[in-house]
Design a protein around this motif. Structure first.
Motif, PDB file in Angstrom:
ATOM      1  N   ALA A  17       0.822  -1.209   0.000  1.00 39.83           N
ATOM      2  CA  ALA A  17       0.000   0.000   0.000  1.00 39.83           C
ATOM      3  C   ALA A  17       0.856   1.259   0.000  1.00 39.83           C
ATOM      4  CB  ALA A  17      -0.932   0.008   1.199  1.00 39.83           C
ATOM      5  N   ASP A  18       2.040   1.196   0.569  1.00 39.12           N
ATOM      6  CA  ASP A  18       2.910   2.369   0.646  1.00 39.12           C
ATOM      7  C   ASP A  18       3.494   2.742  -0.715  1.00 39.12           C
ATOM      8  OD1 ASP A  18       2.406   2.637   3.329  1.00 39.12           O
ATOM      9  OD2 ASP A  18       4.245   1.630   3.966  1.00 39.12           O
ATOM     10  N   GLN A  19       3.539   1.784  -1.634  1.00 38.66           N
ATOM     11  CA  GLN A  19       3.996   2.075  -2.990  1.00 38.66           C
ATOM     12  C   GLN A  19       2.782   2.570  -3.767  1.00 38.66           C
ATOM     13  OE1 GLN A  19       5.539  -1.618  -4.423  1.00 38.66           O
ATOM     14  NE2 GLN A  19       7.089  -1.740  -2.831  1.00 38.66           N
ATOM     15  N   SER A  20       2.940   3.624  -4.543  1.00 38.79           N
ATOM     16  CA  SER A  20       1.787   4.139  -5.280  1.00 38.79           C
ATOM     17  C   SER A  20       1.432   3.195  -6.428  1.00 38.79           C
ATOM     18  CB  SER A  20       2.075   5.548  -5.806  1.00 38.79           C
ATOM     19  OG  SER A  20       3.132   5.528  -6.719  1.00 38.79           O
ATOM     20  N   VAL A  21       0.157   3.225  -6.823  1.00 36.59           N
ATOM     21  CA  VAL A  21      -0.310   2.427  -7.950  1.00 36.59           C
ATOM     22  C   VAL A  21      -0.647   3.370  -9.095  1.00 36.59           C
ATOM     23  CG1 VAL A  21      -1.208   0.581  -6.483  1.00 36.59           C
ATOM     24  CG2 VAL A  21      -2.713   2.444  -7.143  1.00 36.59           C
ATOM     25  N   ASP A  22      -0.718   2.826 -10.307  1.00 43.05           N
ATOM     26  CA  ASP A  22      -1.091   3.621 -11.472  1.00 43.05           C
ATOM     27  C   ASP A  22      -2.591   3.863 -11.474  1.00 43.05           C
ATOM     28  OD1 ASP A  22       1.510   3.672 -12.426  1.00 43.05           O
ATOM     29  OD2 ASP A  22       1.235   1.890 -13.663  1.00 43.05           O
ATOM     30  N   TYR A  23      -2.996   5.009 -12.015  1.00 43.88           N
ATOM     31  CA  TYR A  23      -4.410   5.327 -12.197  1.00 43.88           C
ATOM     32  C   TYR A  23      -4.654   5.451 -13.687  1.00 43.88           C
ATOM     33  CZ  TYR A  23      -8.920   7.623 -11.976  1.00 43.88           C
ATOM     34  OH  TYR A  23     -10.240   7.917 -12.122  1.00 43.88           O
ATOM     35  N   ALA A  44      -7.851  13.933  -3.369  1.00 52.26           N
ATOM     36  CA  ALA A  44      -7.093  14.173  -4.592  1.00 52.26           C
ATOM     37  C   ALA A  44      -6.400  15.518  -4.500  1.00 52.26           C
ATOM     38  CB  ALA A  44      -7.996  14.135  -5.812  1.00 52.26           C
ATOM     39  N   LYS A  45      -5.291  15.604  -5.208  1.00 56.98           N
ATOM     40  CA  LYS A  45      -4.584  16.872  -5.333  1.00 56.98           C
ATOM     41  C   LYS A  45      -4.766  17.370  -6.760  1.00 56.98           C
ATOM     42  CE  LYS A  45      -1.182  15.937  -1.785  1.00 56.98           C
ATOM     43  NZ  LYS A  45       0.226  15.888  -1.433  1.00 56.98           N
ATOM     44  N   MET A  51       0.924  15.517 -13.694  1.00 56.45           N
ATOM     45  CA  MET A  51       0.569  14.373 -12.854  1.00 56.45           C
ATOM     46  C   MET A  51      -0.577  14.750 -11.919  1.00 56.45           C
ATOM     47  SD  MET A  51       4.240  12.620 -11.844  1.00 56.45           S
ATOM     48  CE  MET A  51       4.023  13.097 -10.198  1.00 56.45           C
ATOM     49  N   LYS A  52      -1.442  13.766 -11.662  1.00 56.46           N
ATOM     50  CA  LYS A  52      -2.515  13.943 -10.691  1.00 56.46           C
ATOM     51  C   LYS A  52      -2.391  12.830  -9.658  1.00 56.46           C
ATOM     52  CE  LYS A  52      -7.343  14.830  -9.995  1.00 56.46           C
ATOM     53  NZ  LYS A  52      -7.433  16.201  -9.563  1.00 56.46           N
ATOM     54  N   ILE A  74      -4.469   4.231  -0.057  1.00 56.72           N
ATOM     55  CA  ILE A  74      -3.557   3.841  -1.131  1.00 56.72           C
ATOM     56  C   ILE A  74      -3.442   5.015  -2.095  1.00 56.72           C
ATOM     57  CG2 ILE A  74      -3.178   2.178  -2.987  1.00 56.72           C
ATOM     58  CD1 ILE A  74      -5.288   0.435  -1.212  1.00 56.72           C
ATOM     59  N   LYS A  75      -2.226   5.382  -2.428  1.00 53.96           N
ATOM     60  CA  LYS A  75      -1.961   6.520  -3.311  1.00 53.96           C
ATOM     61  C   LYS A  75      -1.907   6.035  -4.759  1.00 53.96           C
ATOM     62  CE  LYS A  75       1.836   9.725  -4.264  1.00 53.96           C
ATOM     63  NZ  LYS A  75       3.156  10.141  -3.782  1.00 53.96           N
ATOM     64  N   SER A  76      -2.526   6.806  -5.667  1.00 54.36           N
ATOM     65  CA  SER A  76      -2.407   6.510  -7.098  1.00 54.36           C
ATOM     66  C   SER A  76      -1.885   7.744  -7.821  1.00 54.36           C
ATOM     67  CB  SER A  76      -3.744   6.080  -7.695  1.00 54.36           C
ATOM     68  OG  SER A  76      -4.599   7.183  -7.850  1.00 54.36           O
ATOM     69  N   VAL A  77      -1.238   7.497  -8.951  1.00 57.16           N
ATOM     70  CA  VAL A  77      -0.689   8.581  -9.761  1.00 57.16           C
ATOM     71  C   VAL A  77      -1.174   8.406 -11.198  1.00 57.16           C
ATOM     72  CG1 VAL A  77       1.420   9.670 -10.617  1.00 57.16           C
ATOM     73  CG2 VAL A  77       1.360   8.740  -8.302  1.00 57.16           C
ATOM     74  N   GLN A  78      -1.721   9.480 -11.767  1.00 55.37           N
ATOM     75  CA  GLN A  78      -2.124   9.488 -13.169  1.00 55.37           C
ATOM     76  C   GLN A  78      -1.205  10.450 -13.897  1.00 55.37           C
ATOM     77  OE1 GLN A  78      -6.135  10.823 -13.916  1.00 55.37           O
ATOM     78  NE2 GLN A  78      -6.011  10.417 -16.102  1.00 55.37           N
ATOM     79  N   VAL A  79      -0.651   9.984 -15.017  1.00 56.29           N
ATOM     80  CA  VAL A  79       0.240  10.809 -15.830  1.00 56.29           C
ATOM     81  C   VAL A  79      -0.531  11.285 -17.042  1.00 56.29           C
ATOM     82  CG1 VAL A  79       2.414  10.875 -17.091  1.00 56.29           C
ATOM     83  CG2 VAL A  79       2.230   9.517 -15.014  1.00 56.29           C
ATOM     84  N   GLU A  80      -0.417  12.568 -17.343  1.00 56.91           N
ATOM     85  CA  GLU A  80      -1.118  13.166 -18.475  1.00 56.91           C
ATOM     86  C   GLU A  80      -0.521  12.667 -19.779  1.00 56.91           C
ATOM     87  OE1 GLU A  80      -2.751  17.566 -19.330  1.00 56.91           O
ATOM     88  OE2 GLU A  80      -0.638  17.428 -18.862  1.00 56.91           O
ATOM     89  N   ASN A  81      -1.373  12.178 -20.670  1.00 60.80           N
ATOM     90  CA  ASN A  81      -0.907  11.763 -22.000  1.00 60.80           C
ATOM     91  C   ASN A  81      -0.781  12.977 -22.896  1.00 60.80           C
ATOM     92  OD1 ASN A  81      -0.962   9.081 -21.265  1.00 60.80           O
ATOM     93  ND2 ASN A  81      -3.048   8.782 -21.961  1.00 60.80           N
ATOM     94  N   LYS A  82       0.343  13.058 -23.579  1.00 62.51           N
ATOM     95  CA  LYS A  82       0.556  14.209 -24.468  1.00 62.51           C
ATOM     96  C   LYS A  82       0.619  13.769 -25.895  1.00 62.51           C
ATOM     97  CE  LYS A  82       2.706  17.189 -21.153  1.00 62.51           C
ATOM     98  NZ  LYS A  82       3.751  18.103 -20.829  1.00 62.51           N
TER      99      LYS A  82
END
Length: 82
Positions: A17-23, A44-45, A51-52, A74-82
């Motif tokens: 859980a301490d490692q972030s997962v992909d969103y 959410a930030k 990144m979100k 659990i932290k998730s990270v979404q990366v913006e597609n360019k």
């Protein structure tokens, strides 16, 4: 099961859980313990540098997910597609 074995299992799950997962927009955030997709977002930030960051809780209590039972965030990270 001994107390030491239980502590070891809980520590291993907490480490996941301490490692972030992909969103992803398609599946949301997937629980690293039980694999449940679209965990509930509890925070959410704003977007920053493409990144979100979101925070989730797994709701899979009936499936006996240890992260859900422990109510772990659990932290998730979404990366913006360019």
């Amino acid at each position: 099961m001994t107390k030491a074995q239980v502590v070891a299992i809980v520590a291993k799950v907490k480490e996941k859980a301490d490692q972030s997962v992909d969103y992803t927009p398609r599946y949301g955030a997937v629980c690293p313990e039980c694999g449940r997709a679209r965990m509930q977002t509890v925070g959410a930030k704003p977007w920053k540098d493409g990144m979100k960051v979101r925070y989730h809780k797994c709701g899979n209590i009936t499936g006996r997910c240890l992260l859900a039972v422990m109510q772990t965030t659990i932290k998730s990270v979404q990366v913006e597609n360019k």
